[in-house]
Design a protein around this motif. Structure first.
Motif, mmCIF file in Angstrom:
data_model
loop_
_atom_site.group_PDB
_atom_site.id
_atom_site.type_symbol
_atom_site.label_atom_id
_atom_site.label_comp_id
_atom_site.label_asym_id
_atom_site.label_seq_id
_atom_site.Cartn_x
_atom_site.Cartn_y
_atom_site.Cartn_z
ATOM 1 N N SER A 182 4.351 -31.106 -51.379
ATOM 2 C CA SER A 182 4.226 -30.245 -50.043
ATOM 3 C C SER A 182 3.089 -30.983 -49.251
ATOM 4 O O SER A 182 2.792 -31.985 -49.468
ATOM 5 C CB SER A 182 4.203 -28.876 -50.135
ATOM 6 N N HIS A 183 2.611 -30.296 -48.155
ATOM 7 C CA HIS A 183 1.611 -30.446 -47.330
ATOM 8 C C HIS A 183 0.754 -29.437 -46.856
ATOM 9 O O HIS A 183 1.112 -28.178 -47.055
ATOM 10 C CB HIS A 183 2.069 -31.414 -46.056
ATOM 11 N N ILE A 231 -3.610 -33.969 -46.790
ATOM 12 C CA ILE A 231 -2.357 -34.081 -46.107
ATOM 13 C C ILE A 231 -1.985 -32.835 -45.394
ATOM 14 O O ILE A 231 -1.505 -32.069 -46.158
ATOM 15 C CB ILE A 231 -1.130 -34.764 -46.913
ATOM 16 N N LEU A 232 -1.918 -32.970 -44.072
ATOM 17 C CA LEU A 232 -1.797 -31.630 -43.548
ATOM 18 C C LEU A 232 -0.176 -31.470 -42.811
ATOM 19 O O LEU A 232 0.187 -30.519 -42.604
ATOM 20 C CB LEU A 232 -2.882 -31.370 -42.134
ATOM 21 N N ARG A 233 0.185 -32.538 -42.533
ATOM 22 C CA ARG A 233 1.556 -32.557 -41.894
ATOM 23 C C ARG A 233 2.449 -33.738 -42.907
ATOM 24 O O ARG A 233 1.837 -34.664 -43.260
ATOM 25 C CB ARG A 233 1.698 -33.041 -40.584
ATOM 26 N N ALA A 234 3.809 -33.527 -43.157
ATOM 27 C CA ALA A 234 4.622 -34.387 -43.769
ATOM 28 C C ALA A 234 4.550 -35.704 -43.256
ATOM 29 O O ALA A 234 4.782 -36.713 -43.922
ATOM 30 C CB ALA A 234 6.054 -33.622 -43.839
ATOM 31 N N SER A 235 4.368 -35.915 -42.134
ATOM 32 C CA SER A 235 4.331 -37.212 -41.267
ATOM 33 C C SER A 235 3.141 -38.249 -41.821
ATOM 34 O O SER A 235 3.205 -39.368 -41.744
ATOM 35 C CB SER A 235 4.445 -37.062 -39.841
ATOM 36 N N GLU A 236 2.184 -37.401 -42.247
ATOM 37 C CA GLU A 236 1.009 -38.314 -42.580
ATOM 38 C C GLU A 236 1.271 -38.943 -43.750
ATOM 39 O O GLU A 236 0.287 -39.556 -44.411
ATOM 40 C CB GLU A 236 -0.157 -37.264 -42.682
ATOM 41 N N TYR A 237 2.141 -38.531 -44.582
ATOM 42 C CA TYR A 237 2.319 -39.421 -45.791
ATOM 43 C C TYR A 237 2.463 -40.841 -45.614
ATOM 44 O O TYR A 237 2.249 -41.814 -46.435
ATOM 45 C CB TYR A 237 3.509 -38.970 -46.663
ATOM 46 N N GLY A 238 3.158 -41.144 -44.465
ATOM 47 C CA GLY A 238 3.205 -42.714 -44.262
ATOM 48 C C GLY A 238 4.555 -43.137 -44.219
ATOM 49 O O GLY A 238 5.455 -42.461 -44.592
#
Length: 277
Positions: free
Chosen positions: A264-265, A270-277
């Motif tokens: 999860s985030h 990692i605060l948002r899912a998009s930050e996983y890259g």
């Protein structure tokens, strides 16, 4: 091989010698850093059980954060087990929960609910493996000689299930922080005494079926990797560690390989899912 106290002592000494390297060597990469989240967990629990404590480590504080919670009463544990079974049965057939033998090493706390018997941690691990197995069948297929890498394996529950049930495993590598790698390396060696073992960075006398490594030794992992597994782990790392691992996976995953991530985030770096890259 007989699972004797002498064998356990030998395994423990070898594992402790390897994981102790990080204390004397400086951290070289972002992935070697202990996140604030895990630093708090490690300081709030006992680590590196003695020979005697290993016999019951799943009933004590050593698995706090990676397994069964020893800080509960029996009734609380039974209720938690019931809730986990009910949750898992929403997406996993009940037959799967009875299909796999839970190892007795470490003396897990066992409960029973609706013909399901086991520990709460193992039931969740079976659910994880059930869905992982489906992904392997769909994307990797029946390939012989699958190379696995698990980043953050806890005490080794999912790793046990893969090695117990997947005949096509060529090698299984676990990369983790010292406190948890100590547990999983011992747990798996005690349950698979016939498998060849290597701690990466040790002198190699051939290929091993079980490999264990600290994050800075990850480049020595036998590759390319066919299945990279991370469940409920990178969500607890600092962001720079997450990106370091993901960059490594992109470079070392085989052409047909998969990165199986259940995270999860908003829990740590990692605060948002998009930050996983």
């Amino acid at each position: 091989l007989m699972l004797s106290i002498i064998r356990l002592s030998t395994i423990r000494n070898r594992s402790l010698k390897y994981v102790s390297r990080l204390k004397s060597n400086p951290v070289m990469s972002a992935r070697s850093k202990t996140s604030r989240f895990w630093a708090g967990l490690f300081s709030d629990r006992k680590n590196f059980p003695s020979l005697d404590e290993l016999l019951t480590f799943q009933r004590s504080d050593f698995t706090y954060g990676v397994g069964n919670d020893s800080r509960t009463t029996h009734d609380q544990g039974a209720q938690f087990f019931k809730e986990r079974v009910q949750m898992v049965l929403q997406n996993c057939p009940q037959s799967e929960l009875s299909r796999y033998p839970e190892p007795v090493f470490g003396s897990p706390k066992i409960f029973e609910f609706e013909d399901v018997v086991g520990s709460a941690a193992f039931i969740v691990n079976v659910d994880t493996y059930y869905h992982l197995k489906g992904a392997i069948e769909k994307y990797v297929g029946s390939k012989n000689g699958i190379r696995f890498l698990e980043i953050g394996a806890g005490y080794g529950g999912v790793a046990f299930l893969v090695n117990h049930d997947q005949p096509s495993v060529e090698s299984y590598t676990i990369c983790d922080l010292p406190e948890n790698l100590f547990l999983s390396s011992i747990f798996l060696q005690m349950n698979f005494p016939e498998k060849r073992v290597r701690f990466l960075s040790e002198p190699s006398s051939g290929t091993a079926q079980l490999n264990f490594c600290l994050p800075d030794d990850l480049d020595e992992t036998p590759g390319p990797i066919d299945v990279v597994l991370n469940t409920f782990s990178i969500q607890e790392m600092d962001a720079d560690s997450v990106h370091d691992y993901i960059n490594w996976i992109e470079k070392n995953l085989s052409d047909e390989g998969i990165f199986y991530s259940v995270n999860s985030h908003g829990k740590a770096g990692i605060l948002r899912a998009s930050e996983y890259g």
